[in-house]
Write a protein that holds these residues in place. Sequence first.
Motif, PDB file in Angstrom:
ATOM      1  N   LYS A  43      -0.272  47.864 -69.278  1.00 28.65           N
ATOM      2  CA  LYS A  43       1.151  47.712 -68.980  1.00 28.65           C
ATOM      3  C   LYS A  43       1.543  46.317 -68.490  1.00 28.65           C
ATOM      4  O   LYS A  43       2.712  45.957 -68.567  1.00 28.65           O
ATOM      5  CB  LYS A  43       1.591  48.754 -67.959  1.00 28.65           C
ATOM      6  N   TYR A  44       0.612  45.529 -68.027  1.00 27.77           N
ATOM      7  CA  TYR A  44       0.931  44.203 -67.500  1.00 27.77           C
ATOM      8  C   TYR A  44       1.142  43.159 -68.600  1.00 27.77           C
ATOM      9  O   TYR A  44       1.670  42.082 -68.344  1.00 27.77           O
ATOM     10  CB  TYR A  44      -0.181  43.724 -66.562  1.00 27.77           C
ATOM     11  N   ILE A  45       0.736  43.469 -69.815  1.00 29.15           N
ATOM     12  CA  ILE A  45       0.791  42.522 -70.927  1.00 29.15           C
ATOM     13  C   ILE A  45       2.198  42.478 -71.518  1.00 29.15           C
ATOM     14  O   ILE A  45       2.745  43.505 -71.881  1.00 29.15           O
ATOM     15  CB  ILE A  45      -0.230  42.907 -72.016  1.00 29.15           C
ATOM     16  N   ILE A  72      -2.648  36.052 -74.363  1.00 26.99           N
ATOM     17  CA  ILE A  72      -1.850  37.078 -73.702  1.00 26.99           C
ATOM     18  C   ILE A  72      -0.836  36.371 -72.810  1.00 26.99           C
ATOM     19  O   ILE A  72      -1.170  35.385 -72.140  1.00 26.99           O
ATOM     20  CB  ILE A  72      -2.723  38.013 -72.834  1.00 26.99           C
ATOM     21  N   THR A  73       0.391  36.878 -72.805  1.00 28.51           N
ATOM     22  CA  THR A  73       1.411  36.381 -71.899  1.00 28.51           C
ATOM     23  C   THR A  73       1.691  37.447 -70.851  1.00 28.51           C
ATOM     24  O   THR A  73       1.861  38.621 -71.183  1.00 28.51           O
ATOM     25  CB  THR A  73       2.711  36.041 -72.653  1.00 28.51           C
ATOM     26  N   ALA A  82      -3.465  41.639 -61.755  1.00 27.87           N
ATOM     27  CA  ALA A  82      -3.630  43.092 -61.898  1.00 27.87           C
ATOM     28  C   ALA A  82      -4.363  43.426 -63.197  1.00 27.87           C
ATOM     29  O   ALA A  82      -5.208  44.330 -63.230  1.00 27.87           O
ATOM     30  CB  ALA A  82      -2.271  43.780 -61.847  1.00 27.87           C
ATOM     31  N   TYR A  83      -4.065  42.693 -64.264  1.00 26.79           N
ATOM     32  CA  TYR A  83      -4.748  42.873 -65.553  1.00 26.79           C
ATOM     33  C   TYR A  83      -6.256  42.681 -65.397  1.00 26.79           C
ATOM     34  O   TYR A  83      -7.056  43.423 -65.979  1.00 26.79           O
ATOM     35  CB  TYR A  83      -4.180  41.882 -66.568  1.00 26.79           C
ATOM     36  N   GLN A  84      -6.648  41.680 -64.630  1.00 24.10           N
ATOM     37  CA  GLN A  84      -8.075  41.390 -64.456  1.00 24.10           C
ATOM     38  C   GLN A  84      -8.830  42.573 -63.851  1.00 24.10           C
ATOM     39  O   GLN A  84     -10.017  42.748 -64.117  1.00 24.10           O
ATOM     40  CB  GLN A  84      -8.274  40.145 -63.584  1.00 24.10           C
ATOM     41  N   GLU A  85      -8.143  43.391 -63.059  1.00 28.03           N
ATOM     42  CA  GLU A  85      -8.766  44.539 -62.397  1.00 28.03           C
ATOM     43  C   GLU A  85      -8.456  45.871 -63.092  1.00 28.03           C
ATOM     44  O   GLU A  85      -8.926  46.918 -62.649  1.00 28.03           O
ATOM     45  CB  GLU A  85      -8.295  44.606 -60.946  1.00 28.03           C
ATOM     46  N   ASP A  86      -7.658  45.839 -64.160  1.00 29.68           N
ATOM     47  CA  ASP A  86      -7.261  47.060 -64.855  1.00 29.68           C
ATOM     48  C   ASP A  86      -8.484  47.731 -65.490  1.00 29.68           C
ATOM     49  O   ASP A  86      -9.321  47.070 -66.110  1.00 29.68           O
ATOM     50  CB  ASP A  86      -6.216  46.725 -65.920  1.00 29.68           C
ATOM     51  N   LYS A  87      -8.579  49.048 -65.358  1.00 28.08           N
ATOM     52  CA  LYS A  87      -9.737  49.789 -65.872  1.00 28.08           C
ATOM     53  C   LYS A  87      -9.896  49.632 -67.383  1.00 28.08           C
ATOM     54  O   LYS A  87     -11.018  49.498 -67.887  1.00 28.08           O
ATOM     55  CB  LYS A  87      -9.617  51.270 -65.504  1.00 28.08           C
TER      56      LYS A  87
END
Length: 112
Positions: A43-45, A72-73, A82-87
């Motif tokens: 969802k952060y992308i 990716i933007t 948050a993306y870096q830690e997304d499962k």
Amino acid sequence: MTEHTTTDKGQIQHFVMFWLKPQLTKNEIADFANFFESLKPIKYIKTLSYGLAANTPVRPVTDNSFTYSLTITFANIADHNAYQEDKIHLDAVEKFSKNWYRVVVHDTAVSV
């Protein structure tokens, strides 16, 4: 080393280059695109694009030695982090990391 000024404001462009292992078959290289496809639901992308290195003319400033690149933007640095830690991201890295021997990341605070 030159000191750079950075900002935590604005969109973040996350550019990643992947060097896949030379022993991979053409099918395994093509299948690696599933790594990028698996990231799309995060969802952060804001935007996501990827592709193979282009066969552009050789120039002193061009490096086409990588196999794939990903861009990716994110709306902001918080979404990037948050993306870096997304499962989904972590699971995809775990599943596909066996295919690469080198990864280089460039993150840019986009000027608008």
